[in-house]
Design a protein around this motif. Structure first.
Motif, PDB file in Angstrom:
ATOM      1  N   ASP A   3      36.229  23.221  28.651  1.00  0.00           N
ATOM      2  CA  ASP A   3      36.283  24.136  29.793  1.00  0.00           C
ATOM      3  C   ASP A   3      37.268  25.298  29.634  1.00  0.00           C
ATOM      4  OD1 ASP A   3      38.876  23.383  30.587  1.00  0.00           O
ATOM      5  OD2 ASP A   3      38.264  22.660  32.542  1.00  0.00           O
ATOM      6  N   GLU A   4      37.906  25.421  28.465  1.00  0.00           N
ATOM      7  CA  GLU A   4      38.810  26.561  28.258  1.00  0.00           C
ATOM      8  C   GLU A   4      38.048  27.881  28.431  1.00  0.00           C
ATOM      9  OE1 GLU A   4      42.314  28.063  25.221  1.00  0.00           O
ATOM     10  OE2 GLU A   4      40.848  26.587  24.508  1.00  0.00           O
ATOM     11  N   TYR A   5      36.832  27.922  27.861  1.00  0.00           N
ATOM     12  CA  TYR A   5      35.986  29.109  28.006  1.00  0.00           C
ATOM     13  C   TYR A   5      34.614  28.748  28.579  1.00  0.00           C
ATOM     14  CZ  TYR A   5      39.586  31.195  25.071  1.00  0.00           C
ATOM     15  OH  TYR A   5      40.801  31.625  24.571  1.00  0.00           O
ATOM     16  N   GLY A   6      34.530  27.609  29.255  1.00  0.00           N
ATOM     17  CA  GLY A   6      33.285  27.214  29.910  1.00  0.00           C
ATOM     18  C   GLY A   6      32.157  26.941  28.944  1.00  0.00           C
ATOM     19  N   GLN A   7      32.412  26.140  27.915  1.00  0.00           N
ATOM     20  CA  GLN A   7      31.427  25.901  26.867  1.00  0.00           C
ATOM     21  C   GLN A   7      31.082  24.422  26.719  1.00  0.00           C
ATOM     22  OE1 GLN A   7      33.608  27.520  23.542  1.00  0.00           O
ATOM     23  NE2 GLN A   7      32.992  29.637  23.972  1.00  0.00           N
ATOM     24  N   LEU A   8      30.005  24.157  25.977  1.00  0.00           N
ATOM     25  CA  LEU A   8      29.690  22.820  25.490  1.00  0.00           C
ATOM     26  C   LEU A   8      29.830  22.833  23.974  1.00  0.00           C
ATOM     27  CD1 LEU A   8      26.493  21.688  27.482  1.00  0.00           C
ATOM     28  CD2 LEU A   8      28.898  21.261  28.030  1.00  0.00           C
ATOM     29  N   TRP A   9      30.552  21.827  23.455  1.00  0.00           N
ATOM     30  CA  TRP A   9      30.725  21.693  22.009  1.00  0.00           C
ATOM     31  C   TRP A   9      30.042  20.430  21.520  1.00  0.00           C
ATOM     32  CZ3 TRP A   9      36.503  22.726  20.272  1.00  0.00           C
ATOM     33  CH2 TRP A   9      36.863  24.038  20.626  1.00  0.00           C
ATOM     34  N   SER A  10      29.616  20.460  20.260  1.00  0.00           N
ATOM     35  CA  SER A  10      29.171  19.264  19.557  1.00  0.00           C
ATOM     36  C   SER A  10      30.114  19.073  18.377  1.00  0.00           C
ATOM     37  CB  SER A  10      27.734  19.433  19.056  1.00  0.00           C
ATOM     38  OG  SER A  10      27.349  18.309  18.282  1.00  0.00           O
ATOM     39  N   ILE A  11      30.769  17.910  18.329  1.00  0.00           N
ATOM     40  CA  ILE A  11      31.761  17.635  17.302  1.00  0.00           C
ATOM     41  C   ILE A  11      31.237  16.516  16.405  1.00  0.00           C
ATOM     42  CG2 ILE A  11      34.165  17.044  16.853  1.00  0.00           C
ATOM     43  CD1 ILE A  11      34.746  17.863  19.779  1.00  0.00           C
ATOM     44  N   SER A  12      31.118  16.793  15.124  1.00  0.00           N
ATOM     45  CA  SER A  12      30.593  15.814  14.176  1.00  0.00           C
ATOM     46  C   SER A  12      31.603  14.693  13.974  1.00  0.00           C
ATOM     47  CB  SER A  12      30.286  16.488  12.846  1.00  0.00           C
ATOM     48  OG  SER A  12      31.506  16.815  12.172  1.00  0.00           O
ATOM     49  N   PRO A  13      31.178  13.562  13.385  1.00  0.00           N
ATOM     50  CA  PRO A  13      32.121  12.466  13.120  1.00  0.00           C
ATOM     51  C   PRO A  13      33.314  12.884  12.256  1.00  0.00           C
ATOM     52  CG  PRO A  13      29.879  11.675  12.935  1.00  0.00           C
ATOM     53  CD  PRO A  13      29.788  13.166  13.097  1.00  0.00           C
ATOM     54  N   LYS A  37      22.882  11.145  17.084  1.00  0.00           N
ATOM     55  CA  LYS A  37      23.294  11.398  15.708  1.00  0.00           C
ATOM     56  C   LYS A  37      24.772  11.073  15.487  1.00  0.00           C
ATOM     57  CE  LYS A  37      19.836  14.981  14.794  1.00  0.00           C
ATOM     58  NZ  LYS A  37      19.624  16.402  14.384  1.00  0.00           N
ATOM     59  N   GLY A  38      25.454  10.662  16.537  1.00  0.00           N
ATOM     60  CA  GLY A  38      26.858  10.323  16.402  1.00  0.00           C
ATOM     61  C   GLY A  38      27.803  11.479  16.638  1.00  0.00           C
ATOM     62  N   ASN A  39      27.266  12.618  17.083  1.00  0.00           N
ATOM     63  CA  ASN A  39      28.116  13.758  17.426  1.00  0.00           C
ATOM     64  C   ASN A  39      28.682  13.566  18.829  1.00  0.00           C
ATOM     65  OD1 ASN A  39      27.420  15.292  15.001  1.00  0.00           O
ATOM     66  ND2 ASN A  39      25.415  15.551  15.970  1.00  0.00           N
ATOM     67  N   LEU A  40      29.917  13.958  19.015  1.00  0.00           N
ATOM     68  CA  LEU A  40      30.552  13.878  20.327  1.00  0.00           C
ATOM     69  C   LEU A  40      30.366  15.210  21.030  1.00  0.00           C
ATOM     70  CD1 LEU A  40      32.273  12.092  22.214  1.00  0.00           C
ATOM     71  CD2 LEU A  40      34.308  13.137  21.182  1.00  0.00           C
ATOM     72  N   VAL A  41      29.549  15.210  22.082  1.00  0.00           N
ATOM     73  CA  VAL A  41      29.310  16.422  22.859  1.00  0.00           C
ATOM     74  C   VAL A  41      30.358  16.486  23.968  1.00  0.00           C
ATOM     75  CG1 VAL A  41      27.666  17.709  24.272  1.00  0.00           C
ATOM     76  CG2 VAL A  41      26.859  16.355  22.318  1.00  0.00           C
ATOM     77  N   THR A  42      31.056  17.626  24.047  1.00  0.00           N
ATOM     78  CA  THR A  42      32.186  17.727  24.967  1.00  0.00           C
ATOM     79  C   THR A  42      32.048  18.909  25.912  1.00  0.00           C
ATOM     80  OG1 THR A  42      33.524  19.148  23.512  1.00  0.00           O
ATOM     81  CG2 THR A  42      33.673  16.773  23.168  1.00  0.00           C
ATOM     82  N   CYS A  43      32.647  18.745  27.081  1.00  0.00           N
ATOM     83  CA  CYS A  43      32.767  19.819  28.053  1.00  0.00           C
ATOM     84  C   CYS A  43      34.077  20.552  27.766  1.00  0.00           C
ATOM     85  CB  CYS A  43      32.777  19.257  29.468  1.00  0.00           C
ATOM     86  SG  CYS A  43      31.254  18.434  29.953  1.00  0.00           S
ATOM     87  N   GLY A  82      39.333  22.909  22.691  1.00  0.00           N
ATOM     88  CA  GLY A  82      38.746  23.770  23.708  1.00  0.00           C
ATOM     89  C   GLY A  82      39.004  23.247  25.107  1.00  0.00           C
ATOM     90  N   ARG A  83      40.080  22.456  25.227  1.00  0.00           N
ATOM     91  CA  ARG A  83      40.441  21.810  26.501  1.00  0.00           C
ATOM     92  C   ARG A  83      39.312  20.887  26.965  1.00  0.00           C
ATOM     93  NH1 ARG A  83      45.986  22.534  27.566  1.00  0.00           N
ATOM     94  NH2 ARG A  83      46.559  24.615  26.854  1.00  0.00           N
ATOM     95  N   ALA A  84      38.921  19.994  26.080  1.00  0.00           N
ATOM     96  CA  ALA A  84      37.808  19.087  26.375  1.00  0.00           C
ATOM     97  C   ALA A  84      38.087  18.226  27.595  1.00  0.00           C
ATOM     98  CB  ALA A  84      37.540  18.196  25.167  1.00  0.00           C
ATOM     99  N   ASN A  85      37.054  18.018  28.389  1.00  0.00           N
ATOM    100  CA  ASN A  85      37.123  17.168  29.579  1.00  0.00           C
ATOM    101  C   ASN A  85      36.145  16.011  29.381  1.00  0.00           C
ATOM    102  OD1 ASN A  85      37.372  16.097  32.171  1.00  0.00           O
ATOM    103  ND2 ASN A  85      37.415  18.099  33.158  1.00  0.00           N
ATOM    104  N   VAL A  93      33.234  21.392  14.433  1.00  0.00           N
ATOM    105  CA  VAL A  93      32.843  21.845  15.773  1.00  0.00           C
ATOM    106  C   VAL A  93      31.681  22.829  15.702  1.00  0.00           C
ATOM    107  CG1 VAL A  93      33.584  23.145  17.802  1.00  0.00           C
ATOM    108  CG2 VAL A  93      35.142  21.493  16.745  1.00  0.00           C
ATOM    109  N   LYS A  94      30.702  22.629  16.590  1.00  0.00           N
ATOM    110  CA  LYS A  94      29.612  23.575  16.774  1.00  0.00           C
ATOM    111  C   LYS A  94      29.493  23.867  18.272  1.00  0.00           C
ATOM    112  CE  LYS A  94      24.586  24.070  16.284  1.00  0.00           C
ATOM    113  NZ  LYS A  94      23.324  23.393  15.853  1.00  0.00           N
ATOM    114  N   ILE A  95      29.533  25.143  18.647  1.00  0.00           N
ATOM    115  CA  ILE A  95      29.373  25.520  20.054  1.00  0.00           C
ATOM    116  C   ILE A  95      27.884  25.550  20.362  1.00  0.00           C
ATOM    117  CG2 ILE A  95      29.774  27.290  21.794  1.00  0.00           C
ATOM    118  CD1 ILE A  95      32.217  28.185  20.189  1.00  0.00           C
ATOM    119  N   ILE A  96      27.460  24.708  21.309  1.00  0.00           N
ATOM    120  CA  ILE A  96      26.026  24.632  21.619  1.00  0.00           C
ATOM    121  C   ILE A  96      25.664  25.378  22.898  1.00  0.00           C
ATOM    122  CG2 ILE A  96      25.642  22.507  20.342  1.00  0.00           C
ATOM    123  CD1 ILE A  96      25.870  20.940  22.886  1.00  0.00           C
ATOM    124  N   LEU A  97      26.659  25.740  23.703  1.00  0.00           N
ATOM    125  CA  LEU A  97      26.399  26.527  24.901  1.00  0.00           C
ATOM    126  C   LEU A  97      27.635  27.361  25.211  1.00  0.00           C
ATOM    127  CD1 LEU A  97      24.446  27.180  27.256  1.00  0.00           C
ATOM    128  CD2 LEU A  97      25.603  25.378  28.560  1.00  0.00           C
TER     129      LEU A  97
END
Length: 302
Positions: free
Chosen positions: A104-114, A96-102, A86-89, A118-122
């Motif tokens: 910015d391809e579609y202006g979202q926040l993702w949570s990525i499990s180990p 919990k060990g999830n990597l929360v990412t910005c 998602g063009r993470a920045n 991928v889960k879109i949180i915003l």
């Protein structure tokens, strides 16, 4: 102990065993740097950013033009953690060990499990697309703060923002309702909070300012204080409360009172910084096409 300012011209090699001089170290306490040289780990990227460390000391960072997240292990090995990000920045690990990412391809926040799930949180702000989430910090209680500047990307179809301003946002743990936490900033970029959850640093990269806010129990930011007359891309903190800014040719280190105590010149221009390694005493620096490390005498607290 005072270290004399020096300049050493080093040749930038592309092999991982190459070393680059830690140039222009200003006067600083003797308990800051453990080495005089910055190690070049790799130069095989397009634009590195968004570094953060997991509970084991492994560093994850983004290569946004190539749409990848990489892992730099405590064993010194590089591997791809996720393709199509998602063009993470900016990134940050939750408890919990999830990597929360910005993303910015579609202006979202993702949570990525180990495992890379991928889960879109915003997704948006009241139906409007966010400018481009850039950097994020997660409070010890799970609340999130992130910066949302508008930088036109060549992979976007849109050519103008939905929102009228570039702001800092707050997302309470478990909530889907994002709120403006700080406005009136020209171009918010780097962001980092103290490990006790009491204070948040926010950089206004275009205005050349870094501010310190108090974090209230309800998540609101109060007591805006100009702490450093310099902006920053990525930011981090060490155990002594020193603030590490990345801008232009260097990593600039300030004490908690806002006085610069060290300057570290890095070839290719640093974009972000964090502490990694099993003991959190390795300064990890992303710098456009390259990544670097420097052994420290202080530890990170993120």
């Amino acid at each position: 102990m005072k270290i004399t300012r020096f300049n050493i011209l080093a040749l930038l090699l592309t092999v991982s065993s190459s070393y680059l001089s830690a140039q222009n170290l200003t006067s600083h306490p003797s308990n800051l740097f453990a080495e005089d040289d910055v190690k070049l780990v790799s130069s095989d990227f397009s634009f590195t950013e968004g570094c953060s460390v997991d509970k084991n000391g492994n560093v994850f960072f983004t290569d946004q033009p190539n749409d990848k997240i990489w892992k730099y292990g405590t064993d010194g090995k590089l591997s791809i953690f996720l393709d199509k990000t998602g063009r993470a920045n900016g990134t940050y690990f939750d408890k919990k060990g999830n990597l929360v990412t910005c993303a910015d391809e579609y202006g979202q926040l993702w949570s990525i499990s180990p495992s890379g799930k991928v889960k879109i949180i915003l997704k948006d702000l009241d139906g409007k697309q966010l400018n481009g989430p850039n950097d994020i910090w997660i409070h010890p209680n799970g609340d999130m703060y992130f910066t949302d500047p508008y930088y036109q990307r060549d992979y976007w179809k849109r050519t103008s923002p939905d929102l009228k301003s570039d702001d800092v946002y707050y997302l309470a743990k478990g909530s889907k309702k994002v709120k403006v936490a700080a406005d009136g900033i020209v171009k918010p970029n780097g962001i980092v909070g103290t490990p006790d959850g009491k204070y948040l640093y926010v950089s206004d990269i275009n205005a050349g300012k870094t501010y310190k806010y108090a974090i209230e129990k309800n998540g609101e930011l109060t007591g805006k204080q100009l702490i450093i007359n310099k902006g920053s891309d990525g930011m981090t903190l060490d155990e002594k409360g020193n603030v590490y800014l990345t801008l232009g040719p260097g990593v600039y280190i300030y004490n908690p009172e806002g006085k610069m105590i060290a300057e570290l010149k890095v070839p290719d221009g640093p974009s972000n910084v964090c502490f990694g390694g099993k003991d959190r005493d390795v300064l990890f620096i992303t710098a456009h096409k390259t990544i670097h490390t420097l052994k420290m005498k202080v530890k990170g607290v993120e």
